[in-house]
Design an enzyme around this catalytic site. Structure first.
Site, PDB file in Angstrom:
ATOM      1  N   LYS A 189      17.778 -13.811   6.548  1.00  0.00           N
ATOM      2  CA  LYS A 189      16.674 -12.919   6.174  1.00  0.00           C
ATOM      3  C   LYS A 189      16.818 -11.653   6.994  1.00  0.00           C
ATOM      4  CE  LYS A 189      13.020 -13.101   3.496  1.00  0.00           C
ATOM      5  NZ  LYS A 189      12.904 -13.863   2.249  1.00  0.00           N
TER       6      LYS A 189
HETATM    7  P1  NAD Z   1       5.841  -7.373  -3.206  1.00  0.00           P
HETATM    8  O1  NAD Z   1       5.996  -6.380  -2.114  1.00  0.00           O
HETATM    9  O2  NAD Z   1       6.309  -7.039  -4.565  1.00  0.00           O
HETATM   10  O3  NAD Z   1       4.301  -7.821  -3.324  1.00  0.00           O
HETATM   11  C1  NAD Z   1       3.570  -8.225  -2.216  1.00  0.00           C
HETATM   12  C2  NAD Z   1       2.119  -8.395  -2.656  1.00  0.00           C
HETATM   13  O4  NAD Z   1       1.363  -8.906  -1.547  1.00  0.00           O
HETATM   14  C3  NAD Z   1       1.441  -7.098  -3.082  1.00  0.00           C
HETATM   15  O5  NAD Z   1       0.640  -7.356  -4.216  1.00  0.00           O
HETATM   16  C4  NAD Z   1       0.538  -6.756  -1.892  1.00  0.00           C
HETATM   17  O6  NAD Z   1      -0.615  -6.052  -2.280  1.00  0.00           O
HETATM   18  C5  NAD Z   1       0.171  -8.138  -1.406  1.00  0.00           C
HETATM   19  N1  NAD Z   1      -0.266  -8.151  -0.013  1.00  0.00           N
HETATM   20  C6  NAD Z   1       0.394  -7.629   1.054  1.00  0.00           C
HETATM   21  N2  NAD Z   1      -0.353  -7.802   2.168  1.00  0.00           N
HETATM   22  C7  NAD Z   1      -1.465  -8.460   1.787  1.00  0.00           C
HETATM   23  C8  NAD Z   1      -2.619  -8.921   2.458  1.00  0.00           C
HETATM   24  N3  NAD Z   1      -2.767  -8.741   3.780  1.00  0.00           N
HETATM   25  N4  NAD Z   1      -3.581  -9.559   1.752  1.00  0.00           N
HETATM   26  C9  NAD Z   1      -3.453  -9.740   0.419  1.00  0.00           C
HETATM   27  N5  NAD Z   1      -2.386  -9.323  -0.281  1.00  0.00           N
HETATM   28  C10 NAD Z   1      -1.416  -8.688   0.393  1.00  0.00           C
HETATM   29  O7  NAD Z   1       6.541  -8.701  -2.640  1.00  0.00           O
HETATM   30  P2  NAD Z   1       7.108  -9.939  -3.468  1.00  0.00           P
HETATM   31  O8  NAD Z   1       8.558  -9.738  -3.653  1.00  0.00           O
HETATM   32  O9  NAD Z   1       6.231 -10.207  -4.629  1.00  0.00           O
HETATM   33  O10 NAD Z   1       6.956 -11.089  -2.370  1.00  0.00           O
HETATM   34  C11 NAD Z   1       5.742 -11.790  -2.166  1.00  0.00           C
HETATM   35  C12 NAD Z   1       6.015 -13.044  -1.372  1.00  0.00           C
HETATM   36  O11 NAD Z   1       6.952 -13.860  -2.116  1.00  0.00           O
HETATM   37  C13 NAD Z   1       6.639 -12.849   0.009  1.00  0.00           C
HETATM   38  O12 NAD Z   1       6.176 -13.877   0.864  1.00  0.00           O
HETATM   39  C14 NAD Z   1       8.127 -13.071  -0.257  1.00  0.00           C
HETATM   40  O13 NAD Z   1       8.829 -13.480   0.914  1.00  0.00           O
HETATM   41  C15 NAD Z   1       8.054 -14.181  -1.275  1.00  0.00           C
HETATM   42  N6  NAD Z   1       9.271 -14.329  -2.106  1.00  0.00           N
HETATM   43  C16 NAD Z   1       9.702 -13.289  -2.873  1.00  0.00           C
HETATM   44  C17 NAD Z   1      10.836 -13.458  -3.661  1.00  0.00           C
HETATM   45  C18 NAD Z   1      11.312 -12.376  -4.598  1.00  0.00           C
HETATM   46  O14 NAD Z   1      12.209 -12.670  -5.410  1.00  0.00           O
HETATM   47  N7  NAD Z   1      10.762 -11.180  -4.564  1.00  0.00           N
HETATM   48  C19 NAD Z   1      11.550 -14.675  -3.631  1.00  0.00           C
HETATM   49  C20 NAD Z   1      11.069 -15.717  -2.833  1.00  0.00           C
HETATM   50  C21 NAD Z   1       9.918 -15.511  -2.073  1.00  0.00           C
END
Ligand code: NAD
Length: 428
Positions: free
Chosen positions: A115
């Protein structure tokens, strides 16, 4: 030069790291994990921390702090996302890297776990600055990443555009060799990305949810769900679940909380978030000030798709839903999880629920290396096959051993890694 890059741990990142390490220790002793495998797995193989200067649009320079933690590469090249956020810290990235090792092992992918990230807020910078920051970071990491060595992907705060910049930088540095494209996954389709990668994590979470509901004899038609986080993972999960007949009734992100028992259109909300970078301003009359109204809103399913440690001992007791699906990594603290289990909630854990992203990243890597382009039907069919097979295996271990799905998922991953270590031995 602006320089505000001291190592500061936030409470949520510390909790994530401690939670992952505690769980690992519990399961290692529960399965009596081989002592050498236990000690190898307890620490990352490499912790890379770098500082690099970037010219801002106004001519000034800012020093940025970047990380790449390579946890384990027993099963194949290191693999894991790049997170650009002011909350990024060493412990957070170490915890997430270990989860990636376990996730890839559980999905039976030929990848290890890593990561990385940069400690800054991309929303506070112009596209030109974000591009220079990404390219400069890629150059700093150039000897530590590569299509056969360590393959980054998008995560919080990054998307296909950032991956295109990373790939282009690496490609130029190494003489535009064909395999250079496979240095990152999650690229835009026109730059060598796979169709279905952007939606894979959110869709995968819903495929797990649907499998759970099927097992319980629950039809999705007419059910209601809430979702925290409406970014890449959250918006795609909401769109897919709505398509399967469920209604979104509550949503929370870093800008606002909306509660509407009559339903919130996922497609309209996704379009709004794309423009406004948050849910605030959508259906303003349904906006509520107290976030606890989100946690306490009764639903059939709750999808956590924001960030780590958002469900704590303070709000876990308010939750009224049948099933919680961890689209995000580590969204539930260990103390909160105890409360949720006591209250009879089911949880599909992160390393299973959000593995769809790394599965389609693997498909993208395979396509890049073979100069192939698969269509969306092929990608979706292969995604479902891999995901449902992992889901059923975890469900089986959980039922056979009378343990929750998180413990079952950890056991499956660790047993697989242990088997490979014991067969290969530790070199020399
Ligand atoms: P992103 O940046 O597209 O979205 C993040 C979301 O979280 C946004 O809607 C934001 O408003 C919200 N957020 C941030 N801080 C917040 C808070 N304090 N309270 C409430 N909401 C909050 O990110 P993403 O790619 O959708 O990733 C989201 C999660 O999924 C992360 O934990 C990431 O590690 C995990 N993840 C993502 C992927 C991927 O393919 N993108 C794969 C596996 C896991």
């Amino acid at each position: 030069m602006e320089n505000n890059q001291n190592e500061i741990e936030t409470e949520s990142s510390k909790k994530l790291y401690e939670g992952v390490c505690d769980r690992f220790e519990q399961i290692a002793s529960f399965v009596n994990l081989d002592a050498k495998v236990h000690s190898i797995m307890s620490q990352p193989k490499a912790e890379i921390m770098i500082h690099f200067p970037v010219k801002m649009d106004d001519g000034s320079y800012t020093l940025f702090k970047g990380y790449r933690i390579q946890h384990n590469n027993l099963l194949g090249p290191y693999k894991g996302g790049m997170r650009f956020s002011p909350e990024v810290s060493l412990d957070e990235i170490k915890g997430l890297a270990m989860l990636m090792t376990l996730k890839c092992a559980l999905a039976k992918l030929p990848f290890g776990g890593a990561k990385g990230g940069i400690k800054y807020n991309p929303d506070e910078h112009s596209a030109a600055e974000n591009q220079r920051i990404t390219r400069r970071f890629t150059i700093a990491l150039r000897n530590n990443i590569g299509p056969s060595y360590d393959i980054p992907a998008p995560d919080m705060g990054t998307n296909a555009q950032y991956m295109d910049w990373m790939m282009d930088t690496y490609h130029n540095l190494y003489g535009r060799k064909i395999e250079g494209k496979a240095v990152v996954t999650g690229k835009s389709v026109s730059c060598g990305g796979s169709v279905g990668r952007a939606s894979a994590t959110g869709f995968g979470a819903v495929y797990c949810l649907a499998e759970w509901a099927k097992g319980k004899g629950i039809s999705l038609e007419g059910t209601r769900f809430s979702i925290q986080g409406f970014g890449n993972v959250g918006s795609h999960a909401a769109l897919k679940l709505e398509e399967l007949g469920s209604t979104l009734v509550a949503v929370n992100d870093h800008t606002a909380t909306l509660v509407n028992p009559d339903g919130i259109s996922s497609a309209e909300l996704a379009a709004h978030v794309m423009k406004k970078r948050g849910v605030k301003g959508f259906q303003s009359s349904h906006e509520v000030d107290d976030v606890n109204q989100f946690w306490a809103h009764e639903t059939d399913f709750m999808i956590l798709a924001a960030m780590e440690s958002t469900v704590t001992s303070k709000n876990a007791g308010l939750i009224r839903t049948k099933l919680i699906v961890e689209g995000a990594n580590g969204p539930i603290t260990p103390e909160a999880e105890d409360i949720l289990h006591e209250n009879g909630h089911h949880i599909i854990p992160d390393i299973l629920a959000n593995m769809g992203g790394v599965i389609v990243s693997y498909f993208e890597w395979v396509q890049n290396r073979n100069s192939e382009y698969w269509n969306s039907e092929t990608v979706d069919e292969k995604l479902r096959e891999k995901l449902i097979s992992a889901y059923r295996q975890v469900e089986k271990v959980s039922a056979e051993q009378g343990i929750n799905m998180r413990n079952a998922a950890f056991i499956e991953s660790l047993k697989h890694l242990e088997e490979v270590y014991l067969k290969r031995g530790v070199w020399p």
